[in-house]
Design a protein around this motif. Structure first.
Motif, PDB file in Angstrom:
ATOM      1  N   GLU A   1       7.676   3.283   3.480  1.00  0.00           N
ATOM      2  CA  GLU A   1       8.409   3.583   4.712  1.00  0.00           C
ATOM      3  C   GLU A   1       7.808   4.806   5.405  1.00  0.00           C
ATOM      4  N   ARG A   2       7.393   5.764   4.602  1.00  0.00           N
ATOM      5  CA  ARG A   2       6.778   6.970   5.158  1.00  0.00           C
ATOM      6  C   ARG A   2       5.454   6.629   5.854  1.00  0.00           C
ATOM      7  N   LEU A   3       4.667   5.751   5.241  1.00  0.00           N
ATOM      8  CA  LEU A   3       3.425   5.299   5.862  1.00  0.00           C
ATOM      9  C   LEU A   3       3.719   4.574   7.176  1.00  0.00           C
ATOM     10  N   ARG A   4       4.682   3.681   7.150  1.00  0.00           N
ATOM     11  CA  ARG A   4       5.078   2.960   8.370  1.00  0.00           C
ATOM     12  C   ARG A   4       5.427   3.947   9.480  1.00  0.00           C
ATOM     13  N   ASP A   5       6.191   4.984   9.131  1.00  0.00           N
ATOM     14  CA  ASP A   5       6.634   5.940  10.145  1.00  0.00           C
ATOM     15  C   ASP A   5       5.469   6.755  10.699  1.00  0.00           C
ATOM     16  N   VAL A   6       4.494   7.073   9.860  1.00  0.00           N
ATOM     17  CA  VAL A   6       3.301   7.778  10.336  1.00  0.00           C
ATOM     18  C   VAL A   6       2.558   6.909  11.356  1.00  0.00           C
ATOM     19  N   LEU A   7       2.404   5.631  11.044  1.00  0.00           N
ATOM     20  CA  LEU A   7       1.657   4.726  11.923  1.00  0.00           C
ATOM     21  C   LEU A   7       2.414   4.447  13.223  1.00  0.00           C
ATOM     22  N   THR A   8       3.690   4.139  13.121  1.00  0.00           N
ATOM     23  CA  THR A   8       4.466   3.857  14.333  1.00  0.00           C
ATOM     24  C   THR A   8       4.591   5.112  15.194  1.00  0.00           C
ATOM     25  N   GLY A   9       4.699   6.271  14.540  1.00  0.00           N
ATOM     26  CA  GLY A   9       4.794   7.528  15.280  1.00  0.00           C
ATOM     27  C   GLY A   9       3.528   7.843  16.055  1.00  0.00           C
ATOM     28  N   SER A  10       2.412   7.255  15.626  1.00  0.00           N
ATOM     29  CA  SER A  10       1.130   7.444  16.320  1.00  0.00           C
ATOM     30  C   SER A  10       0.868   6.350  17.344  1.00  0.00           C
ATOM     31  N   GLY A  11       1.830   5.421  17.492  1.00  0.00           N
ATOM     32  CA  GLY A  11       1.706   4.409  18.535  1.00  0.00           C
ATOM     33  C   GLY A  11       1.107   3.090  18.084  1.00  0.00           C
ATOM     34  N   LEU A  12       0.904   2.914  16.765  1.00  0.00           N
ATOM     35  CA  LEU A  12       0.418   1.619  16.279  1.00  0.00           C
ATOM     36  C   LEU A  12       1.577   0.625  16.279  1.00  0.00           C
ATOM     37  N   SER A  13       1.245  -0.656  16.416  1.00  0.00           N
ATOM     38  CA  SER A  13       2.264  -1.701  16.501  1.00  0.00           C
ATOM     39  C   SER A  13       2.472  -2.317  15.121  1.00  0.00           C
ATOM     40  N   VAL A  14       3.472  -1.832  14.384  1.00  0.00           N
ATOM     41  CA  VAL A  14       3.656  -2.207  12.977  1.00  0.00           C
ATOM     42  C   VAL A  14       4.755  -3.254  12.819  1.00  0.00           C
ATOM     43  N   ASP A  15       4.386  -4.391  12.234  1.00  0.00           N
ATOM     44  CA  ASP A  15       5.341  -5.419  11.812  1.00  0.00           C
ATOM     45  C   ASP A  15       5.607  -5.161  10.340  1.00  0.00           C
ATOM     46  N   PHE A  16       6.782  -4.607  10.018  1.00  0.00           N
ATOM     47  CA  PHE A  16       7.098  -4.172   8.654  1.00  0.00           C
ATOM     48  C   PHE A  16       8.025  -5.175   7.975  1.00  0.00           C
TER      49      PHE A  16
ATOM     50  N   GLY B   1       0.829  -1.201   0.000  1.00  0.00           N
ATOM     51  CA  GLY B   1       0.000   0.000   0.000  1.00  0.00           C
ATOM     52  C   GLY B   1       0.862   1.249   0.000  1.00  0.00           C
ATOM     53  N   THR B   2       0.239   2.398   0.267  1.00  0.00           N
ATOM     54  CA  THR B   2       1.017   3.633   0.316  1.00  0.00           C
ATOM     55  C   THR B   2       0.288   4.655   1.165  1.00  0.00           C
ATOM     56  N   LEU B   3       0.959   5.769   1.413  1.00  0.00           N
ATOM     57  CA  LEU B   3       0.412   6.836   2.241  1.00  0.00           C
ATOM     58  C   LEU B   3      -0.422   7.783   1.397  1.00  0.00           C
ATOM     59  N   THR B   4      -1.611   8.110   1.894  1.00  0.00           N
ATOM     60  CA  THR B   4      -2.439   9.161   1.318  1.00  0.00           C
ATOM     61  C   THR B   4      -3.218   9.799   2.468  1.00  0.00           C
ATOM     62  N   SER B   5      -3.883  10.893   2.205  1.00  0.00           N
ATOM     63  CA  SER B   5      -4.718  11.545   3.236  1.00  0.00           C
ATOM     64  C   SER B   5      -3.926  11.778   4.524  1.00  0.00           C
ATOM     65  N   GLU B   6      -2.647  12.117   4.415  1.00  0.00           N
ATOM     66  CA  GLU B   6      -1.756  12.111   5.584  1.00  0.00           C
ATOM     67  C   GLU B   6      -2.240  12.955   6.762  1.00  0.00           C
ATOM     68  N   PRO B   7      -2.682  14.199   6.570  1.00  0.00           N
ATOM     69  CA  PRO B   7      -3.130  14.959   7.745  1.00  0.00           C
ATOM     70  C   PRO B   7      -4.280  14.275   8.489  1.00  0.00           C
ATOM     71  N   GLU B   8      -5.252  13.736   7.738  1.00  0.00           N
ATOM     72  CA  GLU B   8      -6.381  13.043   8.363  1.00  0.00           C
ATOM     73  C   GLU B   8      -5.927  11.749   9.038  1.00  0.00           C
ATOM     74  N   TRP B   9      -5.078  10.994   8.346  1.00  0.00           N
ATOM     75  CA  TRP B   9      -4.618   9.718   8.914  1.00  0.00           C
ATOM     76  C   TRP B   9      -3.829   9.949  10.200  1.00  0.00           C
ATOM     77  N   ARG B  10      -2.975  10.967  10.226  1.00  0.00           N
ATOM     78  CA  ARG B  10      -2.215  11.256  11.443  1.00  0.00           C
ATOM     79  C   ARG B  10      -3.157  11.572  12.608  1.00  0.00           C
ATOM     80  N   GLN B  11      -4.178  12.371  12.339  1.00  0.00           N
ATOM     81  CA  GLN B  11      -5.123  12.746  13.384  1.00  0.00           C
ATOM     82  C   GLN B  11      -5.885  11.527  13.892  1.00  0.00           C
ATOM     83  N   LYS B  12      -6.377  10.697  12.970  1.00  0.00           N
ATOM     84  CA  LYS B  12      -7.173   9.529  13.356  1.00  0.00           C
ATOM     85  C   LYS B  12      -6.320   8.457  14.032  1.00  0.00           C
ATOM     86  N   ALA B  13      -5.075   8.316  13.594  1.00  0.00           N
ATOM     87  CA  ALA B  13      -4.216   7.245  14.106  1.00  0.00           C
ATOM     88  C   ALA B  13      -3.921   7.414  15.588  1.00  0.00           C
ATOM     89  N   SER B  14      -3.986   8.629  16.082  1.00  0.00           N
ATOM     90  CA  SER B  14      -3.682   8.863  17.500  1.00  0.00           C
ATOM     91  C   SER B  14      -4.666   8.130  18.413  1.00  0.00           C
TER      92      SER B  14
END
Length: 249
Positions: free
Chosen positions: A206-221, A169-182
């Motif tokens: 990698e950018r998507l992974r970093d957005v998710l992990t930075g929000s505290g999700l547990s990512v197995d990459f 997959g890939t990163l899109t809607s980044e501002p919204e995803w960052r807000q929701k991921a918290s």
């Protein structure tokens, strides 16, 4: 599969026609449902083969899981793909490979994403009701564009799903995803991407992974040496991830 035979039926769940595959005993209820959405331009049945493969990798997936493969709502017949489906249309310049600005794509919400989100959410709601499964016993995921829409859905459901699988997959809607991921801290995520992907670049994954992990999700990459595809080692890790979801979060 321990002697179990996989059965496949087509049914409508919410707004979408779905292929449903399991090897459960007659009348047996699943303990986990796994919803996997295909990529842009693929036929509705593109990922159905994954179910028996995953079941063969671990008997628990045959004994306790129901796999659901929704068909995307949009046709690509006008682009010469009569069986091709899409979750949302891409700009003509992208279709013609004239424009691939991934920074812009990462920031903006694709125009068709809200409608695609509603369609997939309707499948999740119908699944939860018909199978008497809480959202925490439903894993969402998909390949390529299917991974984008299920990421969007996983971050927006009223309750967290059991897990998220992002396959190329890939990163899109980044501002919204960052807000929701918290609000999704601790959500288990399996993400895999080919280092030589010429459709959706590895750097954006990698950018998507970093957005998710930075929000505290547990990512197995899982990076793998391959193109825009599903690799054998990816299947093994995905099976392990799903078995872990059976055991609870």
């Amino acid at each position: 599969m321990g002697g179990r035979t996989a059965r496949r039926v087509t049914t409508r769940l919410g707004e979408l026609d779905c292929n449903v595959v399991d090897a459960l005993a007659e009348g047996e209820a699943p303990q986990l449902a796994v919803v996997l959405c295909h990529g842009f331009g693929a036929p509705a049945t593109d990922l159905v083969y994954l179910a028996p493969e995953l079941m063969s990798l671990d008997a628990a997936l045959a004994e306790r899981v129901r796999f659901v493969f929704p068909g995307a709502p949009l046709t690509l017949a006008e682009w010469g793909m009569p069986h091709g489906r899409a979750w949302f249309h891409l700009p003509e310049a992208v279709m013609l490979r004239q424009m691939r600005d991934w920074d812009v794509f990462a920031r903006e919400v694709p125009p068709g994403m809200p409608a695609a989100r509603r369609a997939v959410m309707s499948v999740v709601e119908a699944l939860s009701t018909s199978m008497k499964l809480p959202y925490g016993r439903i894993v969402l995921g998909g390949f390529s564009q299917g991974g984008m829409v299920t990421t969007d859905v996983a971050l927006r459901l009223e309750e967290a799903p059991g897990g998220l699988c992002i396959l190329s997959g890939t990163l899109t809607s980044e501002p919204e995803w960052r807000q929701k991921a918290s609000a999704r801290k601790g959500l288990p995520v399996f993400q895999a991407h080919g280092r030589y992907d010429d459709v959706l670049p590895f750097s954006a994954a990698e950018r998507l992974r970093d957005v998710l992990t930075g929000s505290g999700l547990s990512v197995d990459f899982l990076p793998f040496d391959g193109p825009h595809t599903i690799a054998p080692e990816e299947m093994e890790r995905l099976a392990t991830f799903l078995v872990a979801r059976l055991g609870g979060r």
